[in-house]
Structure formats: structure tokens, C-alpha cells
Design a protein around this motif. Structure first.
Motif, PDB file in Angstrom:
ATOM      1  N   VAL A  16       0.841  -1.200   0.000  1.00  0.00           N
ATOM      2  CA  VAL A  16       0.000   0.000   0.000  1.00  0.00           C
ATOM      3  C   VAL A  16       0.875   1.249   0.000  1.00  0.00           C
ATOM      4  O   VAL A  16       0.626   2.198  -0.747  1.00  0.00           O
ATOM      5  N   LEU A  17       1.935   1.258   0.827  1.00  0.00           N
ATOM      6  CA  LEU A  17       2.836   2.414   0.862  1.00  0.00           C
ATOM      7  C   LEU A  17       3.575   2.584  -0.464  1.00  0.00           C
ATOM      8  O   LEU A  17       3.806   3.714  -0.913  1.00  0.00           O
ATOM      9  N   LEU A  18       3.939   1.494  -1.106  1.00  0.00           N
ATOM     10  CA  LEU A  18       4.611   1.595  -2.394  1.00  0.00           C
ATOM     11  C   LEU A  18       3.676   2.122  -3.480  1.00  0.00           C
ATOM     12  O   LEU A  18       4.080   2.908  -4.334  1.00  0.00           O
ATOM     13  N   ARG A  24       1.354  10.875  -0.324  1.00  0.00           N
ATOM     14  CA  ARG A  24       0.056  10.805  -1.011  1.00  0.00           C
ATOM     15  C   ARG A  24      -1.020  10.222  -0.109  1.00  0.00           C
ATOM     16  O   ARG A  24      -2.168  10.679  -0.105  1.00  0.00           O
ATOM     17  N   PHE A  25      -0.643   9.221   0.681  1.00  0.00           N
ATOM     18  CA  PHE A  25      -1.604   8.601   1.594  1.00  0.00           C
ATOM     19  C   PHE A  25      -2.039   9.600   2.661  1.00  0.00           C
ATOM     20  O   PHE A  25      -3.230   9.709   2.970  1.00  0.00           O
ATOM     21  N   SER A  26      -1.099  10.368   3.221  1.00  0.00           N
ATOM     22  CA  SER A  26      -1.468  11.345   4.252  1.00  0.00           C
ATOM     23  C   SER A  26      -2.290  12.485   3.652  1.00  0.00           C
ATOM     24  O   SER A  26      -3.179  13.031   4.312  1.00  0.00           O
ATOM     25  N   GLY A  30      -6.027  13.621   4.821  1.00  0.00           N
ATOM     26  CA  GLY A  30      -6.339  15.016   5.142  1.00  0.00           C
ATOM     27  C   GLY A  30      -7.542  15.509   4.359  1.00  0.00           C
ATOM     28  O   GLY A  30      -8.381  16.239   4.877  1.00  0.00           O
ATOM     29  N   ASP A  31      -7.643  15.104   3.091  1.00  0.00           N
ATOM     30  CA  ASP A  31      -8.798  15.491   2.276  1.00  0.00           C
ATOM     31  C   ASP A  31     -10.084  14.871   2.798  1.00  0.00           C
ATOM     32  O   ASP A  31     -11.145  15.509   2.788  1.00  0.00           O
TER      33      ASP A  31
END
Length: 77
Positions: A16-18, A24-26, A30-31
Motif C-alpha cells: 500500500v505504501l509503495l 500521497r496517503f497522508s 487530510g482530504d
């Protein structure tokens, strides 16, 4: 066989992190938080009743009794 081990979850987390990247995940989270806040604000604005018209000191309503009403005598003139 029914449950995943810690190694399975670590591999899924790394994938998932890759795919999404750390920044982008954070940003996505935030959105999502901003969307939830604006939704709550919109819902709370709907609950507020409209304000009654305010009375302005020093102003009078027009006096309607000062104008004569037409009667049978004044209509014939």
C-alpha cells in the motif's frame, strides 16, 4: 488458515505504501478529514432557524389611521 499472520499484514502495508506513497496517503486522509468537517458544518447550518426581522430603534411604521377612509358621502362628491 482463516486468519492472516503479522507477516501477511506487513506485506500488505508495504504494498500500500509503495502504491500510494507516504505523502500521497497522508494527503488523501487530510482530504477525507476536510470533507467530513465541511459535511458536519453544512448539516449544522441547516438546523439553525432563520432569524426574525430586527426592529430598528427610532423608526416608525407608517400611520395608517391618518388617511381618511372613503365613505358614502365622500364618494358622491
Amino acid at each position: 488458515m482463516g486468519s492472516f499472520s503479522i507477516w501477511h499484514w506487513l506485506v500488505v502495508g508495504i504494498l500500500v505504501l509503495l502504491l500510494f506513497g507516504k505523502g500521497r496517503f497522508s494527503d488523501m486522509m487530510g482530504d477525507v478529514a476536510k470533507g467530513i468537517k465541511s459535511f458536519k458544518k453544512g448539516m449544522s447550518e441547516d438546523d439553525v432557524p432563520p432569524a426574525a426581522p430586527k426592529h430598528i430603534e427610532g423608526q416608525r411604521a407608517p400611520d395608517l389611521s391618518a388617511t381618511p377612509t372613503p365613505t358614502a358621502e365622500t364618494e358622491n362628491r
